[in-house]
Design an enzyme around this catalytic site. Structure first.
Site, mmCIF file in Angstrom:
data_model
loop_
_atom_site.group_PDB
_atom_site.id
_atom_site.type_symbol
_atom_site.label_atom_id
_atom_site.label_comp_id
_atom_site.label_asym_id
_atom_site.label_seq_id
_atom_site.Cartn_x
_atom_site.Cartn_y
_atom_site.Cartn_z
ATOM 1 N N GLN A 168 0.744 -1.070 0.027
ATOM 2 C CA GLN A 168 0.052 0.050 -0.233
ATOM 3 C C GLN A 168 0.917 1.162 -0.097
ATOM 4 O OE1 GLN A 168 -3.265 0.603 -0.321
ATOM 5 N NE2 GLN A 168 -3.798 -1.302 -0.763
ATOM 6 N N SER A 169 2.000 1.051 -0.434
ATOM 7 C CA SER A 169 2.988 2.436 -0.317
ATOM 8 C C SER A 169 2.436 3.874 -1.016
ATOM 9 C CB SER A 169 4.133 1.979 -1.177
ATOM 10 O OG SER A 169 5.312 2.834 -1.462
ATOM 11 N N ASN A 170 2.471 4.548 -0.297
ATOM 12 C CA ASN A 170 2.102 5.944 -0.918
ATOM 13 C C ASN A 170 3.174 6.606 -1.689
ATOM 14 O OD1 ASN A 170 -0.363 6.160 1.008
ATOM 15 N ND2 ASN A 170 1.285 6.316 2.497
#
Ligand code: PLP
Length: 324
Positions: A75-77
């Site tokens: 889920q890396s921004n």
């Protein structure tokens, strides 16, 4: 001595980001709590990585890169924002993500899907494995004639840190115009680059201001952050000594990186219910929980004006599901 202005930079963010006092929360805490809205940097859902990418992608373009590779958790921004910025610049993003956490098409993965970004999942806990895979893909693409640029996790390398040195120059200007002196800045520490840039930036532009990084992961930030500060200071040809013990951290990771904590969930609800503002479960919720803890313990005497750096993370809110 140089400043971030002396480095190639692309305009990606909408700057300056707003700064203002949180009226309701300040009244309740008996302190002036200010917020700097780096969740409103203006690309995709916004967030801190855009400032770093202005310098990193300028370097990529200068090197003639056609392909940009980076990594992070599922889920890396950072990965999502790198993809968004790369697309805007006409470069092809490739994301090599750890298959950890929410890997379904939600949150940032939904955004990556909408952008049509190539995502490769790697079932590993080690960034060594990830970087090996990034190297392999890059070699393959270079053999086809596509110059590649690789950005390490979080963009937390000295060039990326310049984005936050410059953020503090911007903040110093804004608070001077407001006639407010900020005594302490609170931010999330996830891979360390934001904290390092902010801490170095305050030494340069706001020497009276202290910085507390809220650790949202278990990495040894007491070494990582000062090391990044030294490397960034070197890049700026600045020779003031940086001591490990000057870096202030508070452990707010709870059960671990990207695992929501009860304190973080409470902080998210509190800011939502007092100010109509949203934090995220991975970074800013835990960081704001740290600020609330400090307020409860009592800030040191003379510290009236506290600023929270809102670093974004909205995508993560939609991956986490219903809070406890
Ligand atoms: C990456 C990130 C952080 C932490 O920044 P680092 O420079 O990696 O320490 C904080 N908040 C959000 C929303 C992020 O995406």
């Amino acid at each position: 001595m140089k400043t971030p202005n002396d480095f190639p930079r692309l305009r990606l963010a909408i700057l300056p980001t707003p700064v203002y006092r949180l009226e309701n929360l300040s009244a309740r805490l008996g302190r002036n709590i200010y917020i700097k809205r780096d969740d409103l940097t203006g690309v995709a859902l916004g967030g801190n990585k855009v400032r770093k990418l202005e310098f990193l992608l300028a370097d990529a373009r200068r090197q003639g890169a056609r392909v940009v590779l980076t990594t992070g958790g599922a889920q890396s921004n950072h990965a999502m924002l790198t993809a968004a910025c790369a697309l805007r610049l006409g470069m092809e993003p490739i994301l090599v993500l750890k298959a950890r956490g929410e890997t379904r098409c939600r949150g940032n993965l939904l955004l990556n899907r909408l952008m049509g970004v190539q995502v490769r999942f790697l079932d590993t806990d080690s960034y060594q494995d990830v970087y090996r895979e990034m190297d392999r893909i890059a070699r393959q693409r270079e053999a086809q004639g596509d110059k590649c640029y690789q950005i390490p996790v979080g963009g937390s390398v000295p060039l990326g840190c310049l984005g936050y040195v410059d953020c503090i120059r911007e903040l110093a200007e804004q608070t001077r115009a407001m006639g407010v002196s900020i005594h302490r800045i609170v931010c999330a520490t996830g891979s360390g680059g934001t904290h390092a840039g902010v801490a170095l930036g305050t030494m340069l532009y706001m020497p009276e201001t202290r910085v507390t990084g809220m650790a949202v992961d278990t990495d040894p930030f007491e070494k990582i952050v000062p090391a990044l500060m030294r490397q960034t200071a070197e890049l700026l040809e600045w020779d003031r000594p940086i001591r490990d013990e000057d870096v202030q951290l508070r452990a707010m990771y709870g059960a671990g990186y990207a695992i929501p904590s009860p304190q973080g969930e409470r902080a998210i609800k509190r800011l939502a219910r007092t100010e109509g503002l949203f934090l995220d479960p991975v970074y800013t919720g835990k960081a704001f929980a740290g600020l609330l803890e400090m307020a409860e313990e009592g800030f040191p005497p003379g510290e009236e004006n506290i600023l929270f750096l809102h670093t974004g993370g909205a995508g993560g809110l939609f991956a986490a599901g219903e809070p406890a």
